[in-house]
Scaffold this active site. Structure first.
Site, PDB file in Angstrom:
ATOM      1  N   SER A 115       0.945  -1.126  -0.112  1.00 26.89           N
ATOM      2  CA  SER A 115      -0.058  -0.206   0.139  1.00 26.89           C
ATOM      3  C   SER A 115       0.909   1.160   0.018  1.00 26.89           C
ATOM      4  O   SER A 115       2.061   1.065   0.163  1.00 26.89           O
ATOM      5  CB  SER A 115      -0.955  -0.119   1.298  1.00 26.89           C
ATOM      6  OG  SER A 115      -1.715   1.046   1.381  1.00 26.89           O
ATOM      7  N   CYS A 116       0.266   2.323  -0.353  1.00 28.47           N
ATOM      8  CA  CYS A 116       0.904   3.473  -0.219  1.00 28.47           C
ATOM      9  C   CYS A 116      -0.015   4.782  -0.192  1.00 28.47           C
ATOM     10  O   CYS A 116      -0.998   4.506   0.584  1.00 28.47           O
ATOM     11  CB  CYS A 116       2.154   3.744  -1.505  1.00 28.47           C
ATOM     12  SG  CYS A 116       1.132   3.709  -3.054  1.00 28.47           S
ATOM     13  N   GLY A 117       0.242   5.945  -0.932  1.00 28.79           N
ATOM     14  CA  GLY A 117      -0.656   7.032  -0.828  1.00 28.79           C
ATOM     15  C   GLY A 117      -1.850   6.778  -1.992  1.00 28.79           C
ATOM     16  O   GLY A 117      -2.883   6.821  -1.481  1.00 28.79           O
TER      17      GLY A 117
END
Length: 278
Positions: free
Chosen positions: A236-238
């Site tokens: 996951s990330c932004g």
């Protein structure tokens, strides 16, 4: 086919009929740059521009979400890609958003996709030729997708995982964003993290020249986050872009590539019913 290629490899094979090269640069809202405009200033000769915001679901209110298989096939075919093509992605930062293009190709069943190690900065430091201007029109290809749903996670999957703990969630954002001590680049988006997720900033997988660290170094960094041969991982990330760098890193380390949470923190933080930690 190895998912990572060197600048010397690309220079040797550039111009071959079945090789398609894309600049897949995406800048964050707070970076004040435009990937397509920067492409027109300097790009690898013969490269096309892979617009991450265009090769996406136009009906979603979230940024660059995965498109339908039919939309992806139409767009990638129009960019000159066929099922027999070898596709190389690079970006202008070194190695930040190119992995998103690689991941999308794999999601839709194409394994002959690669990322340029070190990206455009390494290419230019070595004194290799660049071109300017808009991308040349590509001769249309014929791409038939084979969607691999196990490589993709949505909001429902992530909520279920809070109950089961079946998958380890690795967050590729910078430590300050993960800890909610630094603001998010998207205006109005609250800071924080998904409960029980672990932080592995994607930059920690890279050397100072934006090339990937060695297999042994990657394995050690993943092991420090609790990843082993039996671990199921979701990255996951932004907004689902730099998460693909972690996914690529897992592959290079010899681990299963796992899945990617497409909506990532932008979706999770925007939803009123999701639990958040800070």
């Amino acid at each position: 086919m190895e998912p990572l290629v060197s600048t010397s490899w690309l220079a040797e094979h550039l111009g071959e009929k079945d090789l398609v090269v894309f600049d897949a640069t995406m800048y964050l809202p707070n970076e004040s740059k435009n990937g397509r405009e920067e492409f027109a200033r300097a790009h690898i000769p013969g490269a096309g521009f892979f617009d991450i915001d265009e090769v996406a679901d136009p009906e979603s209110n979230l940024p660059h979400m995965v498109p339908t298989a039919s939309r992806f096939a139409a767009l990638i075919s129009a960019l000159g890609v066929s099922n027999a093509s070898r596709v190389v992605f690079y970006d202008q930062k070194g190695l930040s958003s190119a992995a998103r293009g690689w991941w999308l190709m794999g999601l839709f069943g194409h394994d002959q996709a690669m990322v340029l190690d070190g990206g455009l900065p390494k290419w230019q430091r070595e004194g290799r030729a660049t071109a300017s201007g808009p991308p040349r029109p590509a001769a249309p290809g014929q791409f038939t997708p084979r969607f691999r749903p196990r490589r993709l996670r949505g909001l429902g999957d992530m909520l279920e995982n809070l109950e089961t703990d079946a998958e380890l969630v690795l967050d590729a954002r910078a430590a300050g964003r993960f800890a909610a001590t630094s603001p998010e680049p998207r205006p109005g988006l609250p800071a924080g993290r998904i409960p029980r997720s672990r932080n592995l900033p994607y930059t920690e997988l890279l050397n100072p020249d934006f090339t990937f660290k060695s297999r042994e170094e990657l394995r050690a960094r993943f092991a420090a986050c609790g990843v082993d041969e039996t671990c199921a991982v979701v990255t996951s990330c932004g907004s689902g872009v730099s998460a693909a760098v972690l996914t690529l890193g897992l592959t290079l380390a010899g681990h299963p590539c796992g899945a990617l949470y497409d909506g990532s923190w932008t979706e999770w933080a925007s939803h009123p019913d999701t639990p958040k930690e800070s």
